[in-house]
Each structure stands twice: as structure tokens, then as C-alpha cells.
Design an enzyme around this catalytic site. Sequence first.
Site, mmCIF file in Angstrom:
data_model
loop_
_atom_site.group_PDB
_atom_site.id
_atom_site.type_symbol
_atom_site.label_atom_id
_atom_site.label_comp_id
_atom_site.label_asym_id
_atom_site.label_seq_id
_atom_site.Cartn_x
_atom_site.Cartn_y
_atom_site.Cartn_z
ATOM 1 N N ASP A 37 -32.757 33.804 2.970
ATOM 2 C CA ASP A 37 -31.331 33.532 3.043
ATOM 3 C C ASP A 37 -30.677 34.079 1.777
ATOM 4 O O ASP A 37 -31.367 34.419 0.810
ATOM 5 C CB ASP A 37 -31.119 32.019 3.172
ATOM 6 C CG ASP A 37 -29.659 31.643 3.255
ATOM 7 O OD1 ASP A 37 -28.905 32.367 3.919
ATOM 8 O OD2 ASP A 37 -29.281 30.628 2.649
ATOM 9 N N LYS A 38 -29.339 34.170 1.772
ATOM 10 C CA LYS A 38 -28.661 34.675 0.572
ATOM 11 C C LYS A 38 -28.059 33.544 -0.258
ATOM 12 O O LYS A 38 -28.486 33.291 -1.372
ATOM 13 C CB LYS A 38 -27.555 35.681 0.952
ATOM 14 C CG LYS A 38 -26.898 36.330 -0.270
ATOM 15 C CD LYS A 38 -25.778 37.256 0.127
ATOM 16 C CE LYS A 38 -24.508 36.501 0.461
ATOM 17 N NZ LYS A 38 -23.896 35.849 -0.728
ATOM 18 N N THR A 93 -28.409 36.546 6.479
ATOM 19 C CA THR A 93 -27.323 35.714 5.967
ATOM 20 C C THR A 93 -26.176 35.663 6.960
ATOM 21 O O THR A 93 -26.036 36.535 7.819
ATOM 22 C CB THR A 93 -26.816 36.261 4.611
ATOM 23 O OG1 THR A 93 -25.736 35.464 4.153
ATOM 24 C CG2 THR A 93 -26.356 37.705 4.733
ATOM 25 N N ASP A 96 -31.379 27.142 7.713
ATOM 26 C CA ASP A 96 -32.558 27.990 7.528
ATOM 27 C C ASP A 96 -33.832 27.365 8.103
ATOM 28 O O ASP A 96 -34.889 27.989 8.069
ATOM 29 C CB ASP A 96 -32.777 28.278 6.032
ATOM 30 C CG ASP A 96 -31.580 28.943 5.396
ATOM 31 O OD1 ASP A 96 -31.025 29.861 6.024
ATOM 32 O OD2 ASP A 96 -31.195 28.552 4.286
ATOM 33 N N ASP A 117 -23.082 35.645 5.775
ATOM 34 C CA ASP A 117 -21.943 36.170 5.024
ATOM 35 C C ASP A 117 -21.448 37.503 5.584
ATOM 36 O O ASP A 117 -22.106 38.148 6.405
ATOM 37 C CB ASP A 117 -22.317 36.353 3.555
ATOM 38 C CG ASP A 117 -22.138 35.064 2.778
ATOM 39 O OD1 ASP A 117 -21.770 34.061 3.402
ATOM 40 O OD2 ASP A 117 -22.382 35.054 1.570
ATOM 41 N N ARG A 147 -17.392 35.693 -2.501
ATOM 42 C CA ARG A 147 -17.235 34.986 -1.225
ATOM 43 C C ARG A 147 -15.741 34.821 -0.962
ATOM 44 O O ARG A 147 -15.000 34.340 -1.822
ATOM 45 C CB ARG A 147 -17.921 33.619 -1.274
ATOM 46 C CG ARG A 147 -19.419 33.715 -1.386
ATOM 47 C CD ARG A 147 -20.025 32.366 -1.765
ATOM 48 N NE ARG A 147 -19.770 31.343 -0.768
ATOM 49 C CZ ARG A 147 -20.512 31.126 0.303
ATOM 50 N NH1 ARG A 147 -21.581 31.882 0.520
ATOM 51 N NH2 ARG A 147 -20.235 30.166 1.147
ATOM 52 N N GLU A 186 -15.542 24.164 -1.705
ATOM 53 C CA GLU A 186 -14.313 23.385 -1.708
ATOM 54 C C GLU A 186 -13.947 22.927 -3.105
ATOM 55 O O GLU A 186 -12.775 22.936 -3.499
ATOM 56 C CB GLU A 186 -14.454 22.195 -0.764
ATOM 57 C CG GLU A 186 -14.547 22.575 0.709
ATOM 58 C CD GLU A 186 -14.311 21.392 1.621
ATOM 59 O OE1 GLU A 186 -14.751 20.287 1.265
ATOM 60 O OE2 GLU A 186 -13.672 21.566 2.675
ATOM 61 N N PHE A 211 -15.074 21.494 9.585
ATOM 62 C CA PHE A 211 -15.735 22.808 9.624
ATOM 63 C C PHE A 211 -16.999 22.731 10.468
ATOM 64 O O PHE A 211 -17.717 21.731 10.447
ATOM 65 C CB PHE A 211 -16.097 23.242 8.199
ATOM 66 C CG PHE A 211 -16.906 24.511 8.143
ATOM 67 C CD1 PHE A 211 -16.266 25.747 8.100
ATOM 68 C CD2 PHE A 211 -18.286 24.488 8.140
ATOM 69 C CE1 PHE A 211 -17.002 26.918 8.052
ATOM 70 C CE2 PHE A 211 -19.028 25.652 8.084
ATOM 71 C CZ PHE A 211 -18.371 26.871 8.041
#
Length: 1166
Positions: free
Chosen positions: A390-391, A654, A783, A656, A574, A478, A520
Site C-alpha cells: 500500500d502507499k 493504492t 489492506d 490514490d 494528497r 481532517e 465518508f
Amino acid sequence: MDCRLRVCAGEEKRVGTRTVVVGHRPVSETDAYVAQKFCDNRIVSSKYTLWNFLPKNLFEQFRRIANFYFLIIFLVQVIVDTPTSPVTSGLPLFFVITVTAIKQGYEDWLRHRADNEVNKSNVFIVENAKQVQKESEKIKVGDIVEVKADETFPCDLIFLASSSPDGTCYVTTASLDGESNFKTHYAVRDTTVLCTDEAIDTLTATIECEQPQPDLYKSLGPENLLLKGATLKNTQKIYGVAVYTGMETKMALNYQGKSQKRSAVEKSINGFLIVYLCILLSKATVCTTLKYVWQSNPFNDEPWYNEKTKKEKETFKVLRMFTDFLSFMVLFNFIIPVSMYVTVEMQKFLGSFFISWDKEMYDEEIKEGALVNTSDLNEELGQVEYVFTDKTGTLTENSMEFIECCIDGHKYKDCISEVDGFSQTDGPLKYYGKSREELFLRALCLCHTVQIKEADQVDGLMGHPERKYTYISSSPDEIALVKGAEKYGFTFLGLENDFMKIRNQKNETEMYQLLHVLNFDPVRRRMSVIVRTTTGKLFLFCKGADSSIFPRVQQEEIQQTKVHVDRNAMDGYRTLCVAFKELTQKEYDKIDKQLNEAKMALQDREEKMAKVFEDTEADMHLIGATAVEDRLQEQLAETIEALHAAGMKVWVLTGDKMETAKSTCYACRLFQTSTELLELTARTVGVNFLMSDSKHVPCVPRSWTLTQEYGLIIDGATLSLILNPSQDSGSSNYKNIFLQICLKCAAVLCCRMAPLQKAQIVRMVKNTKGSPITLSVGDGANDVSMILEAHVGIGIKGKEGRQASRNSDYAVPKFKHLRKLLLAHGHLYYVRIAHLVQYFFYKNLCFILPQFLYQFFCGFSQQPLYDAAYLTMYNICFTSLPILAYSLLEQHINIDTLTSDPQLYMKVSDNAMLQWRPFLYWTFLGAFEGLVFFFGVYFLFQNSSLEDNGKVFGNWTFGTIVFTVLVFTVTLKLALDTRFWTWMNHFVIWGSLAFYVFFSFFWGGVIWPFLKQQRMYFVFTHMLTSVSTWLAIILLIFISLFPEILLIVLKSIKEKNHQVRNEVMYCCFATPADGDCQQCQAHHSHPAESLPCSLLAQRCWASQQHCTVTPAALHCHPSRVPAAACACPPSCSPSFPAAAAASPALGQHVVCCQPALTSCHWVSWP
């Protein structure tokens, strides 16, 4: 108080519902109510009980083929008249079964103890307006439970009331998913005021909810449900009604045993066992056949001194042949090493502690080290070929810092000025003027789930030195955004009685009523809030990924913001987009009604909620976007380079954006500047292309250049079309093409991936030809699927909870610890257990081959060569501890060398030490030594009088001499193989030999005279009185070990010559200072040392490798064709020009580059 509550605590499709009567008081006597039976609140995680432990454990153990085989052999010895006592196979089998049963029983006892601690804990139940103390296991569905601050919820509760006037409570779910951040839960609105024992006891209500479902992750969101295992924080007390108890709680239903993973070593053992089983059957068949050939002579069949009985004469010949065959099987059965299984289990179990004790894998920040959840896969760490990672949180720190934002396409980066607001922009604002900035900052302050807590009440959370409160949230993003808004003058002050308070740039406090939170989720990739201002205006603020925001805003507003989003993504930041829309009262009433109906739905709740969210978050206006930096983990680039040098291919999976992930891959050197990237994304490929019948994949070269390194980038949308092709198209062929491309690439980046797609990628590679060993690394719950799918799963103890580390086989604090875990621990564990397995087969072949040869000299009468005590204790006592100590402590190469020279990892990859070639070597070595043992002693006995007094030695002396040579030879063989000596190695090796001598004296009646009636009486003592015996034993041990000694000497000479040839190099290079040619001295350097770039370039060139230089470091890459020169890429600093030099020794030219004060790590050495 009478009411009916309809509470839904989950989001999956329902399979029936249950009705819970609060306080066990029906709402009305006229209601038709059928009492339902629910389970009690006992938690049972244990596997056995006192009554079923013995039969259940024995059944499970005898399912293992080797144990079942020895059980059959033992029964044959009991039933059939065999040459050896049943004790010879029964005792080793009993030892193995007992040790395993004790280990499993102890582990289950620990589970029982943990269960009792939970089940016997005290809780308070409200009955008749009073608190009654009970044990946790006595809670029933419908009981009203009181939970106080810092206590754990004893079962799944519906939150009724709280000591807080706003009906809220704060919960941590550290024991569920490892997240220490606080989560806010809200009491049922109708019961919020019932905050005392007397008031709550007046409640008369029923709750209709779904039947128990194992939806732990989804059910963490519902605001009324408090899950068992979570802890109440910063709230004095709460009241809740039990809806799920015991094994029906979501925590218990969510627990599932991980699928059993088998290592490559275990598969090799099974293959070797089949070979040795065939050898056993062959020996028994040969001896049975030759026995009847030999007995075809009447004199041999029935000599005058041993006439057959009447029963023997009347027995069918076929039955006699079958019993003889079984007898030979029993006689030779020790060639199958049953004790090897218990030794392997002990080696894995004890060896796993070395990983946990490794101080270099201890992280001071979280005060934790490595964790071993599965010791069965230690050796698999040394065989990894593909690493899937994963990233966010794995390659990065998951520690977010607000960098910049853009509003209407204009960038804001510096801090606020008290007079001018934003002190720097890259252009003037358009419509809304300054109010547009304030609207954006208010959106950041309102659209989140961050909570405010006093700093001294929260441990280990980030606080500000000037303020007395701390931001806490389940997402570090956040907190970064709220802090970013604070930097520009808008400060979030917390939530109180459903009102969110913020302080604006003028130091005025603004109040907003929080009406709804659209949480979310990874499918929507966005979240929203609906708030009401003090003037009565209604706003919806939404933030999320650009891919989920852009389709829901006005299209003319996208382009100016998209430029900044793409640029920030390419910089590795990000990005999140922020949008809003103003609602009318009529629109809000409609949304409020739809949301409440969807929340209360018991059927298809998830789909209904998603539909309402989709309709609500539409036709918005884009305000701007944010950029948050997630720093790379320390030593990340060095770790990935080491994994590459060790022959592993690293894939990043990922969720992203492609640009962000791509930038991260360059920063961590997964992609080099010379890497040619191939893109298979929705942008470059297009859906129409993938659904067509085209035969070629775009962006892929038609021919692969051997010297060129390739990298692949693919996104989730394209991957979905490739892995799940439509049935009516020719696209099913793309999966094979895609796989071929992936396997040819040095690195692969998969972005915009769903958790299920991560597991699909791992499964696809795992099932390719050759079944390469895969390893998955991740830190979050998303993951877990790929961690469970891979051969080895590694969890990072990160900030996204501990679901990954709980479900993994191993857990480490940082990604950098993978280097030592794989290159050092994995390498050593594999070498140790491979040697253990080969050694066990070798020493058992040495043990049984003389027994087989002995049958040719005793008329195939099944006469044992060794005494029963020696047969029984050979594997249990005489030879077990030395190999166990070796398999735990051996370091054939220093750990520092293994860590610094990754190429050593490739020497044991692909199960190299357990292939058929080394197996045959060990088998022939065992056969050679068995022949030496038997015929050496046989030739010694050509003169049966070995003492001066002419006393003749018998068959037991013959067998004892063979056995003595055997024990000393196999033990000294292990001593020759040992490279890392400790006091424990010395103790067990020499102690085992001493114990054998002691036992022989004891068994021979010397130490314990009461044993003088048995057949070994004084045999060992008389044997040692003969000088010829002493000389024969020493000579035979030397002859047996001579090939091994010769091999070690030759290998040592070869390695020394190779080392000298590599160390002495003469090369000529020019320095930027004077350009003159200078001759280097002979370099006696460690392969892992840091060297000046120019010198390293010469080494690259001399070893015919391609050398590349970057401003940070220089790296050598093996080339398939000789490189004529070490070329400087354009990235080399122009202030240090390349210099050409001629090499007199080789008659070649080399071009090398020397950045200032740059030392380079040696990556590849021939």
C-alpha cells in the site's frame, strides 16, 4: 415512558429481524408478542473443553499422514509377530503426540483464561430503578446496562442516554481496529432525557432490529450502536440496552480463523517423504522376495535345528508373505523421520521469538517492536519474489501537513496577514471577493468529524503549545485541514449541543447547527455536512476526491481548479476538492425525510442511503481544493532499492490519484529516471478500446529492449475491464497479455484501486506459472484482503488502526524493517530449516541402510541390527538437540553482511536448498556413509576374535559398533556444517555424544546393575576394551566425513580466489579538478561500503555494468550487454562536468561524473 424504537445497526441485506423488549417489559398487554430465545453473554474463543480435548486433539493429530502412518506401524507391531518391540515405534510416536498436545493444550488454556476474564467481569444492570451487579456472562438481551467512563462495553448496546446533556458519548475502538482516536455516538433522541436510574427504569419500549450480522466495519458508523470491546471515554456514564450478546455480538461474529497457509518447505517435505516411502516399500519388497528365494532351498527353509511347527506349515504362503512384508516394513520404518515434524514445529515456534526480540526492529515512537502472529511461515520470508505494498501509511508516514490551497483557481500558500487576509495569491479573486475565501475556510471548519478535547486528557495526540485543547479524529487528513484553516484565521472550537462553533478572522464566534453528516465511505470517496446558520440559511458543504467531486459541480468551474489539483498531485501531495450548495427549506425538508427513512429501513438500507446521498450531493458549486503532504517514511528509498537488488519486484497498490502515486514512486526510487513508463489507464486506453477486439495493447512496446528497464502504471477502471471482461467480447485475452506485461516490468503501480482489486492482483500473480511467493504489506483495514491473499502478509503498525497487523502473519512498526526481516531473518530461517529437513532424511538413511544390508547376512530373518533401546532413542535423544540448536542459532553469513548485500538473498531464492539436486546429494551422502558403516565393521569382523583372550564378539557387538560410528558421524557432520558457534552449540553437540556413552554404560548394566539380565549386558564395555574397535571407530568416522571435509576445503579455496580476483582492480580515471589520468591502488573494500561516485563508476565499468548518476546518489544496474562506458545522465549537476579518461589496462574509455561530497551506496557487486 412508552415508545417504539426502530433501530438499524447494520447496513447489509437483512435475513429476518428480531424484537428486543427493553427491560423485559412488554409495551402493551394487548400486543401479540412471542418471546424469543437469545444466547447468553458468554464469549467462547477456546477450541477444546476438558471432556473433548483428548479425542478431538488425537483426531486432529492423526489426520497428519506421518502420524497416521506410524500409528499403523505400531498396530502392526502389536498384532503381528514382528522382529522389533512395539515400543520402538510407539515411544517416538507417543513423544510427538504428547509434545504437540501439550503445546496445543497450553495455547487453548490461555484462550480459556482470557475468556473467563471477560465472562466473569462485573457489570451493572438497572432493575427496579436500582443498580444490580452481575457477571458479564449473565447479561441477557433486553437488559439495561450502565457503563461508566473508561469501562469496556460488555455486549452490543443501543445507546439510550448519557450523562452529557446533549446525549453524546465518546468511544475508542482500539481493541476492535486499533484506532485510539475518539468517535462520537448519539443517544436515541426519544430517550436522551432519561439519564438517571429512576428515569431509565420507566422506559417501556421495543426495539426492532436485524438479526446478528458480521458487519463490523460497516457497523462502526451507525450513531446509536455501541459495540462490544469498545471503551467509553470522557463521558461519566451511559445507559444502553443489550441487543446482541455473547457469540452473537458483531465482534464475535467478525472473528474468523485465517486460512491455513502452507510454506514451500512443507510441500518439499511431502515430496521427499513420498520418495523415502518408495524407498521403504522397495526395501521391504526386495527383502521379502529374496527371503523366499533363499528359502527355496529346503535346507535354508527348514534347517535341522529350527524345524517348523505344525501351525507354520499349515499357514497359507500368501499370508506368510504378507506378514513378512509387514515385518520388513516395521524393521525399516525408521527411514521415515516422524520426529522431524515435532522438531520443525519447535524450531518455528522458538525461532519466531528472535524476530520479536530484535531491537533493531523496535520503534521508539510507538514503543513497540515486531510481532509474529504466525510462526509457520518463518522460512517463507526468505523466498519472496513479489512485494505488494500500500502507499498511504505504508510507504508514507500518514502524518499530514497542510501545504497550500487554491480558491477559484488561485493559489494561497503563506500565512494570513491580520490586515489583508491571505498575504499571497497568484492572481486576483473573481466573484464573491473576500467572502469566497471565508466561505472556503468555513467549509474546512465545518465539513469534518473532528472533535475537541482537553490536551491533558488525551495521551499521545498532537496538540498546539499555545492552546489548551487538541484535535482528534479518525482521519489525520481532517486534522490537517482544520489546522490549515486555523493557520488562515478560522479556528474550529468544537461541537456543543449540535452546534458547531468557529472563530473567524475578526475573533468573532460563529455558530452553525449541525443537521446531518453524510459520512465518508470508500465507494463515494467524499463526505458532506448540512448546517444551518444563525440567520436561518441552509448549506451543504462537501469535500472529497476530485474524481468524485468534479462530476457533481458546475462544469465551467472545474478547469481552473483542475490545473492546481493536477500540479499538486504531480508534486506528491494528497488533494481534496471542496464544494457547496445552498438549500431551500423545502429542499432540506425533503432531504431530511429521505435520510430518516433510509436510516430506519431494515431492508436494503445500504442501497437506500447511497441513493439519498447521490441525490443530495448534486448540482454543487466548486470552491477550491487543498494540498496536504504525507511525508515518506525514513529509509524508504534505501529499503526499496535493497528489495530490488535482492531480486524482488515491488508493486504499489493504492487508491490514490495516479499523479500523486507516480510522484511518490519516483521519490522512493521505485521508478528510476531511466525507467520507461507504460501507462494503461482510462485516459490512455479508453473504455471503447478495451471493449473492442484489438489485438495489441497501447503504450506497450512491440519488442522489449533487454537493457531497458520498464515500469507499468494502471488504474482501477482499466484493471476492472481486464480482470472482469465481458462475455460477448474478445477482451478475455487481455488478462494474459496484461500478466505478461506485468511480469516483464521491474516495477508496477496500480492506482485508484478498490480493496477487492488489490486481492485480485495478488491472486493473479500468485497463480501464475511457477507459483511465485508473494508478500503483501499494508497498514489499514482496506489492506486486509490482500494481506490474507498473499503467501505472507505483513502489517504495518500505523495510524489507520490495527486491522492490518491483527490479520497479518507478521507486523512491523515501519516499512524499513522489511529489509532486515526479509534479507536477514528470512534468509537465515530458510537456510536453517532447509538444512534441518535435509539432515533428518540424511541421518535416518544412514541409520536404516546398515539394517537393510544386514538382512543379506542373516538369511532375511528380520533380525534387527540395533538394540531396541537404540532404535527408540536415536531420533528422540541422541541426535535431536544438536540439529534443533543448529536450526535456531546458525548464521552461515553474518547478519550485517546479509542486510548490506541484498544479492545474497537470491542465492537461496526459488527454494534453492530444497530442490531435487541438493536432496539427491544428501541422499547419496547418507547412502555412502551407511555403506561405510556397515562394510567397515563387517571387514573388521573378518577376525571375530577382537580381544587378546580370544573371546568372540557377537551380533549385538557388531550392531553397537555400527551404531556408535553412526551417532558420532552424523553429529560431527553437523559440527562441520556449523559456522556460528555458541556455548549452546558446544553444549548440545558434545553433550549428546557424552549422553550416548553414558546411556550405553547404563543400559549395559555397568552403572545400573539391575539391568544385567537383558541382551546388552556389558556389550558396550567389552567392545571398548578392544584396541581394534577403537581404531576402527576412529577410522570409519574419518572415512565417512572425508568427502565432506574435502568439499569444504575446496569451496574455501575457491571463495578465497574469487575474493582476491574481485578485490584487486587497477583502473584509471580523471578527476574534475585536473583532468589527469591517475592510477588507483588495489582496493580491499567491503562490498557494502560507501565510495566516492567516481570510484564507484569505475567499479561499475570494470564489472561491465551500466552506471547512472543522480544528484542524490549513484547506482549500479546489471546490464545484459557489456557497457562501453559509465554514462552521466542529464540529471548530473552541471557544475561538475563529466571527464573522459583512458584506461591503459583495458584499452577502453570511461565517462564518469562526480557530484560534490556525494558518497554512494554500493548496490551491485559481481
